[in-house]
Design an enzyme around this catalytic site. Structure first.
Site, mmCIF file in Angstrom:
data_model
loop_
_atom_site.group_PDB
_atom_site.id
_atom_site.type_symbol
_atom_site.label_atom_id
_atom_site.label_comp_id
_atom_site.label_asym_id
_atom_site.label_seq_id
_atom_site.Cartn_x
_atom_site.Cartn_y
_atom_site.Cartn_z
ATOM 1 C CB THR A 129 -2.431 -9.779 3.999
ATOM 2 O OG1 THR A 129 -1.260 -9.021 3.748
ATOM 3 C CG2 THR A 129 -2.089 -11.247 3.954
ATOM 4 C CE1 TYR A 175 1.665 -12.044 2.026
ATOM 5 C CE2 TYR A 175 0.147 -10.395 1.155
ATOM 6 C CZ TYR A 175 0.922 -10.883 2.190
ATOM 7 O OH TYR A 175 0.977 -10.210 3.377
ATOM 8 C CD GLU A 208 15.320 11.050 29.550
ATOM 9 O OE1 GLU A 208 16.162 11.924 29.260
ATOM 10 O OE2 GLU A 208 15.622 9.905 29.913
ATOM 11 C CB SER A 243 -3.214 -0.997 5.260
ATOM 12 O OG SER A 243 -2.101 -1.575 5.890
ATOM 13 C CB THR A 260 -1.852 -6.516 9.392
ATOM 14 O OG1 THR A 260 -0.733 -6.835 8.568
ATOM 15 C CG2 THR A 260 -2.890 -7.610 9.336
ATOM 16 C CG ASP A 261 1.936 -3.412 6.512
ATOM 17 O OD1 ASP A 261 1.986 -4.479 7.165
ATOM 18 O OD2 ASP A 261 2.548 -3.245 5.449
ATOM 19 C CE LYS A 275 2.227 -6.608 10.489
ATOM 20 N NZ LYS A 275 2.028 -6.474 9.045
HETATM 21 N N1 ASP Z 1 1.088 -4.790 3.391
HETATM 22 C C1 ASP Z 1 -0.136 -5.445 3.765
HETATM 23 C C2 ASP Z 1 -1.161 -4.362 4.092
HETATM 24 O O1 ASP Z 1 -1.069 -3.738 5.119
HETATM 25 C C3 ASP Z 1 0.097 -6.339 4.906
HETATM 26 C C4 ASP Z 1 -1.082 -7.011 5.532
HETATM 27 O O2 ASP Z 1 -2.229 -6.759 5.248
HETATM 28 O O3 ASP Z 1 -0.835 -7.890 6.399
HETATM 29 O O4 ASP Z 1 -2.045 -4.126 3.318
#
Ligand code: ASP
Length: 353
Positions: free
Chosen positions: A35, A49, A310, A82, A115-116, A188
């Site tokens: 992103t 986007y 457990e 990602s 971020t994923d 995340k």
């Molecule tokens: N789907 C995006 C990625 O991980 C989300 C992000 O970058 O926030 O590339």
């Protein structure tokens, strides 16, 4: 007269000071997409986007202030969202970062990333890259085209962190929303807000106006102290490890299908303390006897798995993932399997990383 002697004094001090006092550190920004390099149709599209569109030079030029922090150059390693990263891309990023950091004139690297799965790449790099130099992963929750995009300040802070001498020896860090996190325990946990990243053990520190403030250290092994080394990894894939998510009313088929597909370990993302339904236990004990490592993790984001609590792990020969979440346990298991098939040895690794 007074003015003249002052300038002679300033000039003499300047000549006496070593060049390094004035020299800026060299930081390479390795761009992989996400992103932070995304583009939306208009400025109100903060969530709709396409990721991985903007090239690295445009990302750097959008934040000219970074050139005051360090001599910054960019490399376009990938242009990908990602979630589509596989072992091939992961290994290739690690090799590139390892090679860059071996160069004596490079002081630190920043990796721009979606971020994923940012937490996975960060953890993998912390296990396999042999360097004491700062390695900083950064992303953004809003694309650069959106109002109040968070990428530019995140990038500025990430470059400042990678250029900072006080970040040496801290291993791989994640910089998001002013916080500095350790690769091993950051995750995340929010999929919309800019404060998306959290560690149950807290941040290592904070970045404010381009300066790091430190509050804790990591107690586990990483980077230069790790027994794993990207230079020892052959080819472009790792031993196959898959995750099965625990819930009520399960069927054993997913575990069996992964084993059939060639999984060498299965991460059981169990309920609570990594618990396993009594009707699933026979499937998992059979798989372990067949040589598929069973690693108990948890779908609960906080806390850690207690061995033999457990389930009788010693009796079954299972491993517990300690406080690593399932996606990080998957990576450590894959690396562990490049060295051993002994569950006791794999368990040692889970305690130490
Ligand atoms: N789907 C995006 C990625 O991980 C989300 C992000 O970058 O926030 O590339």
């Amino acid at each position: 007269m007074m003015k003249k002697s002052l300038s002679i004094l300033a000039l003499s001090i300047g000549l006496l000071l070593p060049l390094s006092t004035f020299a800026k550190n060299n930081v390479v920004v390795v761009a992989t997409g996400g992103t932070i390099a995304g583009a939306g149709a208009n400025s109100t599209n903060s969530a709709t986007y396409t990721a991985a569109k903007v090239p690295v030079d445009d990302l750097l030029n959008a934040v000219p202030q970074i050139q005051n922090l360090a001599n910054v150059t960019g490399v376009q390693a990938l242009q990908i969202a990602s979630e589509s990263i596989t072992d091939k891309e992961l290994i290739s990023i690690a090799r590139q970062i390892n090679d860059l950091l071996k160069k004596p004139d490079i002081n630190g690297v920043v990796i721009t990333h979606g971020t994923d799965t940012l937490e996975e790449t960060a953890f993998f790099l912390s296990l396999v890259v042999k360097s004491n130099k700062p390695i900083v992963l950064v992303g953004s929750m809003r694309p650069p085209s959106a109002l109040s995009a968070d990428g530019p300040l995140n990038l500025y802070s990430a470059v400042a962190l990678a250029a900072s001498d006080s970040a040496k020896g801290k291993g791989v860090m994640v910089l998001m929303n002013d916080s500095i996190f350790a690769a091993r325990d950051v995750s995340k946990t929010i999929n919309i807000h800019t404060n998306a990243f959290v560690s149950q053990w807290g941040a290592l520190g904070m970045m404010v106006e381009g300066k790091p403030y430190w509050f804790r250290n990591v107690a586990k092994r990483f980077n230069a102290a790790s027994e794993f080394n990207i230079e020892e990894i052959k080819g472009d894939s790792l031993p196959l490890v898959q995750i099965v998510y625990g819930s009520g009313n399960m069927v054993p088929d997913a575990y069996e299908a992964y084993a059939k597909a060639g999984a060498k370990a299965i991460i059981h993302a169990g309920t609570g303390n990594g618990s396993v339904a009594k009707y699933i236990v026979p499937t998992l004990t059979k798989l372990q006897n067949d040589g598929v490592q069973i690693i108990r993790s948890s779908r609960v984001p906080h806390g850690f798995i207690l061995r033999n609590a457990e389930q009788p792990d010693d009796k079954y020969g299972w491993v517990v993932a300690h406080d690593l979440n399932p996606q990080k346990a998957k990576l450590l298991a894959a690396l562990a399997l490049t060295k051993t098939k002994d569950p006791a040895e794999i368990q040692r690794m889970f305690w130490e990383y």
